[in-house]
Write a protein that holds these residues in place. Structure first.
Motif, PDB file in Angstrom:
ATOM      1  N   ALA A  46       0.830  -1.209   0.000  1.00  0.00           N
ATOM      2  CA  ALA A  46       0.000   0.000   0.000  1.00  0.00           C
ATOM      3  C   ALA A  46       0.860   1.252   0.000  1.00  0.00           C
ATOM      4  O   ALA A  46       0.514   2.263  -0.634  1.00  0.00           O
ATOM      5  N   VAL A  47       1.982   1.200   0.718  1.00  0.00           N
ATOM      6  CA  VAL A  47       2.885   2.353   0.762  1.00  0.00           C
ATOM      7  C   VAL A  47       3.443   2.648  -0.627  1.00  0.00           C
ATOM      8  O   VAL A  47       3.490   3.807  -1.069  1.00  0.00           O
ATOM      9  N   LEU A  48       3.845   1.597  -1.341  1.00  0.00           N
ATOM     10  CA  LEU A  48       4.376   1.791  -2.698  1.00  0.00           C
ATOM     11  C   LEU A  48       3.300   2.340  -3.638  1.00  0.00           C
ATOM     12  O   LEU A  48       3.564   3.246  -4.440  1.00  0.00           O
ATOM     13  N   ILE A  49       2.086   1.809  -3.524  1.00  0.00           N
ATOM     14  CA  ILE A  49       0.985   2.317  -4.354  1.00  0.00           C
ATOM     15  C   ILE A  49       0.670   3.760  -3.977  1.00  0.00           C
ATOM     16  O   ILE A  49       0.427   4.610  -4.845  1.00  0.00           O
ATOM     17  N   GLN A 204      -5.880   0.881   3.019  1.00  0.00           N
ATOM     18  CA  GLN A 204      -4.465   1.090   3.358  1.00  0.00           C
ATOM     19  C   GLN A 204      -3.860   2.204   2.509  1.00  0.00           C
ATOM     20  O   GLN A 204      -3.111   3.047   3.011  1.00  0.00           O
ATOM     21  N   VAL A 205      -4.174   2.198   1.227  1.00  0.00           N
ATOM     22  CA  VAL A 205      -3.654   3.236   0.329  1.00  0.00           C
ATOM     23  C   VAL A 205      -4.174   4.608   0.758  1.00  0.00           C
ATOM     24  O   VAL A 205      -3.420   5.591   0.804  1.00  0.00           O
ATOM     25  N   LYS A 206      -5.453   4.667   1.078  1.00  0.00           N
ATOM     26  CA  LYS A 206      -6.039   5.927   1.547  1.00  0.00           C
ATOM     27  C   LYS A 206      -5.368   6.399   2.833  1.00  0.00           C
ATOM     28  O   LYS A 206      -5.213   7.598   3.065  1.00  0.00           O
ATOM     29  N   ALA A 207      -4.943   5.443   3.655  1.00  0.00           N
ATOM     30  CA  ALA A 207      -4.302   5.778   4.927  1.00  0.00           C
ATOM     31  C   ALA A 207      -2.941   6.444   4.741  1.00  0.00           C
ATOM     32  O   ALA A 207      -2.420   7.076   5.662  1.00  0.00           O
ATOM     33  N   THR A 208      -2.358   6.310   3.557  1.00  0.00           N
ATOM     34  CA  THR A 208      -1.054   6.939   3.295  1.00  0.00           C
ATOM     35  C   THR A 208      -1.199   8.395   2.853  1.00  0.00           C
ATOM     36  O   THR A 208      -0.210   9.123   2.773  1.00  0.00           O
ATOM     37  N   THR A 209      -2.430   8.830   2.576  1.00  0.00           N
ATOM     38  CA  THR A 209      -2.652  10.129   1.930  1.00  0.00           C
ATOM     39  C   THR A 209      -2.069  11.290   2.711  1.00  0.00           C
ATOM     40  O   THR A 209      -1.329  12.118   2.170  1.00  0.00           O
ATOM     41  N   ILE A 253      13.341   6.217   1.910  1.00  0.00           N
ATOM     42  CA  ILE A 253      13.204   6.118   3.366  1.00  0.00           C
ATOM     43  C   ILE A 253      12.090   5.144   3.733  1.00  0.00           C
ATOM     44  O   ILE A 253      12.242   4.295   4.616  1.00  0.00           O
ATOM     45  N   SER A 254      10.959   5.231   3.044  1.00  0.00           N
ATOM     46  CA  SER A 254       9.821   4.355   3.323  1.00  0.00           C
ATOM     47  C   SER A 254      10.168   2.897   3.057  1.00  0.00           C
ATOM     48  O   SER A 254       9.935   2.017   3.896  1.00  0.00           O
TER      49      SER A 254
END
Length: 484
Positions: A46-49, A204-209, A253-254
């Protein structure tokens, strides 16, 4: 438009422009992104997306600002003037007001993280949200006000030290992970799709916003440097280079952090998370090094945002968007009224931090929420110009025209995605912050001898905002949502 046009023989070249843009955008987010994303439940996939979406969308949004700067140089006040020109004075006001509130919330987040970092050396400061931390943060912020009122601006030497403090820990982290061979592929892949039974991939992707937006807040400022460029083409080149350099830094970093520690371990790290990652790799001195860097960086950033918050209120007042008392200056030509009012509001937010024991993440999330509207309105204005073929844009043909349309559509879609990804809860919370601004809007219209809401669309927008405000207050009252 001649991109080879020489603005000034003594202007900045590509290298110096790029360094300026990176230094002005790289903020506290770089020290916390890995831990914050993990804490929000995002797996490595999700972080990569999330970074892919952010990279494409934020690049389009940044290019909207750049093209607006090139094709409408007559609009000198940035997000305010773009929104006003495209959608009327009330939306222009909201854009300016949201940007102002966002700048103040950023300073609150900086102050909280600053004393959380000091807490590593002096435990009395805790997580940066206890009485001693808030008291010291208040003294520090009002001290910066005192300096600015005396006409003290941020010196080039101080800025250089701050930029070095930001860059060094990143270099050390990357090199340490690579040379110590701390990156483990099995750790990286272990939670690639998130925890079993946890958030869906979309959630999860939305959570990275918010974390991704927070790291790029200020990227629109990079386009302002075009006036300092030796050539217009240099400014465009520097803007693109700086963006991709920042994106590469954030992704590295991520990704590297998620190959060193599990998602659960990253989520449990203290503030700032980068200190915990480097401590895991190199031992206690790694955490000491990062915390010192964060303290130096945020000291300079707090000083910068104290001035930025006041300018975000002063400039609209000069344009008669805010009440004219915000435009008051002292004998040293410092924006005294806007500076003092802004820091009174910051002080109120710091008190809220104390009583709610809020973390810096809460306030950077709110800050990101407040700038979403100015970003969306600016990209929509550019979309409007492109498809109406106004001015020099009407002379573009073929490939050039297609590129401009892709940029405008991409920036607008990303701006809309930010609202969707933020969720209804934060949209309602931002309504609480936006609605009181109507008092300033009515005040400024009365000073100009004009009637507020003479446009029906503006009146409808205001009514919708009030309804959302009431709904938010009710939901806060019954505990459904917690803004701080």
């Amino acid at each position: 438009m001649d991109t080879n046009n020489v603005n000034s023989q003594n202007g900045l070249g590509v290298v110096r422009l790029t360094a300026f843009a990176i230094g002005s955008t790289l903020g506290s987010g770089v020290f916390s992104i890995s831990g914050d994303m993990a804490a929000n439940g995002a797996g490595t996939g999700a972080v990569l997306i999330g970074w892919l979406i952010c990279g494409i969308g934020m690049f389009a949004l940044m290019m909207c600002f750049y093209e607006l700067n090139q094709y409408r140089p007559d609009l000198k006040s940035g997000v305010y003037s773009y929104a006003r020109e495209g959608f009327g004075d009330y939306m222009g006001f909201n854009s300016a007001y949201g940007y102002w509130i966002g700048a103040m919330l950023t300073n609150v987040s900086f102050a909280t993280l600053l004393f959380a970092s000091l807490g590593y050396f002096f435990p009395v400061f805790g997580e940066g949200n206890n009485l001693i931390s808030i008291s010291c943060a208040s003294v520090f912020i009002w001290f910066t006000v005192f300096l600015v009122l005396r006409g003290v601006s941020q010196a080039a030497t101080i800025n250089l030290i701050v930029v070095i403090a930001k860059i060094l820990p990143i270099i050390v982290l990357v090199l340490s992970i690579l040379f110590v061979r701390a990156f483990k592929l099995e750790i990286f892949l272990d939670n690639f799709w998130g925890e079993p039974g946890g958030l869906s991939l979309v959630e999860q992707v939305k959570a990275t916003t918010y974390a991704t937006v927070w790291t790029f807040i200020g990227i629109e400022g990079a386009v302002v440097i075009s006036g300092r460029a030796k050539k217009s083409r240099d400014a465009g080149t520097a803007t693109i280079i700086s963006f991709f350099c920042l994106l590469l830094i954030y992704v590295m970093i991520s990704v590297l952090s998620m190959g060193v520690m599990t998602r659960a371990e990253l989520a449990a790290l203290g503030n700032p998370p980068m200190a915990g990652v480097l401590e895991h790799v190199l031992g206690s001195w790694g955490a000491i090094f990062v915390n010192i860097a964060v303290i130096v960086s945020l000291t300079g950033a707090t000083f910068t945002y104290t001035m930025l918050a006041s300018e975000a209120a002063y400039e609209p007042a000069v344009q008669r968007c805010f009440p004219k008392f915000f435009a008051g200056e002292n004998k040293r030509k410092a924006p005294a009224s806007a500076l003092i009012i802004s820091n009174i509001v910051i002080q109120v937010f710091l008190i809220i931090v104390l009583f709610n024991e809020s973390t810096y993440q809460v306030f950077y999330t709110l800050s990101a929420s407040m700038v979403m509207l100015p970003y969306l309105l600016s990209s929509m204005f550019y979309l409007k110009l492109v498809f109406r073929k106004e001015g020099e844009l009407g002379q573009l043909r073929g490939r050039q025209q297609l590129v401009q349309r892709i940029v405008a559509i991409g920036g607008t879609i990303y701006g809309a995605w930010l609202f969707y990804a933020s969720g209804i809860t934060y949209i309602l919370i931002t309504a609480i912050l936006y609605t009181p601004g109507v008092l300033l809007y009515i005040w400024s219209k009365n000073e100009a001898g004009e009637k507020p809401f003479c446009n029906k669309i503006n009146l409808i927008i205001f009514i919708v905002l009030v309804i959302m405000f009431v709904a938010s207050v009710v939901m806060i009252g019954n505990g459904t949502i917690k803004p701080f």
